[in-house]
Design a protein around this motif. Sequence first.
Motif, PDB file in Angstrom:
ATOM      1  N   VAL A   5       0.857  -1.190   0.000  1.00 18.74           N
ATOM      2  CA  VAL A   5       0.000   0.000   0.000  1.00 18.74           C
ATOM      3  C   VAL A   5       0.893   1.240   0.000  1.00 18.74           C
ATOM      4  O   VAL A   5       1.717   1.414   0.894  1.00 18.74           O
ATOM      5  CB  VAL A   5      -0.935   0.049   1.226  1.00 18.74           C
ATOM      6  CG1 VAL A   5      -1.893   1.226   1.114  1.00 18.74           C
ATOM      7  CG2 VAL A   5      -1.703  -1.257   1.366  1.00 18.74           C
ATOM      8  N   ILE A  44      -1.585  -1.100  -4.018  1.00 17.72           N
ATOM      9  CA  ILE A  44      -2.789  -0.288  -3.822  1.00 17.72           C
ATOM     10  C   ILE A  44      -2.376   1.167  -3.676  1.00 17.72           C
ATOM     11  O   ILE A  44      -1.512   1.502  -2.858  1.00 17.72           O
ATOM     12  CB  ILE A  44      -3.561  -0.740  -2.570  1.00 17.72           C
ATOM     13  CG1 ILE A  44      -4.042  -2.186  -2.751  1.00 17.72           C
ATOM     14  CG2 ILE A  44      -4.749   0.184  -2.293  1.00 17.72           C
ATOM     15  CD1 ILE A  44      -4.663  -2.779  -1.503  1.00 17.72           C
ATOM     16  N   TRP A  67      -9.362   4.554  -5.006  1.00 16.18           N
ATOM     17  CA  TRP A  67      -8.364   3.510  -4.763  1.00 16.18           C
ATOM     18  C   TRP A  67      -8.083   2.813  -6.090  1.00 16.18           C
ATOM     19  O   TRP A  67      -9.012   2.506  -6.833  1.00 16.18           O
ATOM     20  CB  TRP A  67      -8.886   2.480  -3.771  1.00 16.18           C
ATOM     21  CG  TRP A  67      -9.238   3.026  -2.425  1.00 16.18           C
ATOM     22  CD1 TRP A  67     -10.462   3.468  -2.026  1.00 16.18           C
ATOM     23  CD2 TRP A  67      -8.377   3.168  -1.300  1.00 16.18           C
ATOM     24  NE1 TRP A  67     -10.416   3.887  -0.720  1.00 16.18           N
ATOM     25  CE2 TRP A  67      -9.158   3.708  -0.241  1.00 16.18           C
ATOM     26  CE3 TRP A  67      -7.033   2.889  -1.069  1.00 16.18           C
ATOM     27  CZ2 TRP A  67      -8.621   3.981   1.011  1.00 16.18           C
ATOM     28  CZ3 TRP A  67      -6.510   3.161   0.188  1.00 16.18           C
ATOM     29  CH2 TRP A  67      -7.298   3.692   1.205  1.00 16.18           C
ATOM     30  N   LEU A  99      -5.741  -0.338  -8.131  1.00 15.95           N
ATOM     31  CA  LEU A  99      -4.942  -1.555  -7.994  1.00 15.95           C
ATOM     32  C   LEU A  99      -4.008  -1.638  -9.196  1.00 15.95           C
ATOM     33  O   LEU A  99      -4.466  -1.640 -10.348  1.00 15.95           O
ATOM     34  CB  LEU A  99      -5.863  -2.777  -7.952  1.00 15.95           C
ATOM     35  CG  LEU A  99      -5.219  -4.116  -7.599  1.00 15.95           C
ATOM     36  CD1 LEU A  99      -4.735  -4.104  -6.153  1.00 15.95           C
ATOM     37  CD2 LEU A  99      -6.213  -5.249  -7.813  1.00 15.95           C
ATOM     38  N   TRP A 149     -11.488  -1.545   0.450  1.00 11.03           N
ATOM     39  CA  TRP A 149     -11.024  -2.927   0.362  1.00 11.03           C
ATOM     40  C   TRP A 149     -12.116  -3.865  -0.121  1.00 11.03           C
ATOM     41  O   TRP A 149     -11.841  -4.847  -0.821  1.00 11.03           O
ATOM     42  CB  TRP A 149     -10.474  -3.398   1.707  1.00 11.03           C
ATOM     43  CG  TRP A 149     -10.119  -4.859   1.716  1.00 11.03           C
ATOM     44  CD1 TRP A 149     -10.655  -5.834   2.492  1.00 11.03           C
ATOM     45  CD2 TRP A 149      -9.143  -5.507   0.890  1.00 11.03           C
ATOM     46  NE1 TRP A 149     -10.094  -7.046   2.214  1.00 11.03           N
ATOM     47  CE2 TRP A 149      -9.161  -6.884   1.224  1.00 11.03           C
ATOM     48  CE3 TRP A 149      -8.285  -5.060  -0.096  1.00 11.03           C
ATOM     49  CZ2 TRP A 149      -8.330  -7.804   0.599  1.00 11.03           C
ATOM     50  CZ3 TRP A 149      -7.453  -5.991  -0.719  1.00 11.03           C
ATOM     51  CH2 TRP A 149      -7.484  -7.337  -0.374  1.00 11.03           C
ATOM     52  N   LEU A 206     -11.760  -3.483  -3.852  1.00 15.00           N
ATOM     53  CA  LEU A 206     -10.479  -3.986  -4.355  1.00 15.00           C
ATOM     54  C   LEU A 206     -10.400  -5.502  -4.267  1.00 15.00           C
ATOM     55  O   LEU A 206      -9.850  -6.166  -5.164  1.00 15.00           O
ATOM     56  CB  LEU A 206      -9.327  -3.353  -3.569  1.00 15.00           C
ATOM     57  CG  LEU A 206      -9.128  -1.848  -3.754  1.00 15.00           C
ATOM     58  CD1 LEU A 206      -8.088  -1.337  -2.763  1.00 15.00           C
ATOM     59  CD2 LEU A 206      -8.717  -1.523  -5.184  1.00 15.00           C
TER      60      LEU A 206
END
Length: 294
Positions: free
Chosen positions: A172, A212, A232, A234, A272, A275
């Motif tokens: 992250v 992330i 966010w 990925l 999350w 993701l």
Amino acid sequence: MSSVKALPLLLILTGLAACQPLPQPFQADSRTKATSPLVRPIGETSIFVPPVTGLPAGQGAALADALADALAEKEVAASATARSRLSSTLSVSLEPRGNDTLWRWSESSLDGGRPQTGGRPLGISADRLAVGDAAAQKQAAATMAAAIAARLNESTLTAAQGAEPAPTKLAVRECEGAPGDGNRSLRQAMREILILAGQPPLPDPAGADLVITCKVRVWADGPASERVSIEWALLDAAGSPLGDVKQANRIPKGQLSQAWGNTAHIIAQGGWQGLSQIIESRRRVPPSLPPTKS
């Protein structure tokens, strides 16, 4: 590239925001919190600390609260006031032993796993704790937190060493664009949630399979309100985007200009959720085969 834009948690909270200001952004009011414990951040409620037994009720609750704060300083997410369905319970009891106090603790998860236990002399008389001595309470909480955190971290490390290697290594990066301490707080909150999800992140993104990232944007929406958007993303090891999760809400003006606190955990939890769906969908796609020669 896949994209997740609408998460159930944030859809509910955005609808509430259109009707009235929220006590905290991305979080429902107190009545909703009482009936919907899963709205509470996972990171904050991973361990619930009930009142310490062996003391008067008020002092037992006060020591539990101090212990939760001391555990948080040791990077063990705990709360003496809130819990969710994912919370384990940390029970602590005290027993006077002359001028000292014997304390015992037991941490048991709701999944039926083997409880972690421990206990030892506290080095503080029970009488001082029973009358609410603030210095004794703080000292006791720090002593307990140090021992409990060490045992829990040791257990986590042992379990990780004996487990199968994780199929995906995650990392992250610190967020960008957030006011206040948001950049650091959002990253830390996401890291805590990955640990609770059984996928502890790597400290260095260079060794990760997936990374992330997070970008925050805040802009004026009116004289007394602002709009906040969080994206966010990925990325694969080469830095190519694989999917993103977008969150947005209206908040009172300047509410995120200092410490984000629980808000960071709530936002990271929703991020999350999206993701993990992207990661899971990638696992279900079989690898492409090289073309055959005719």
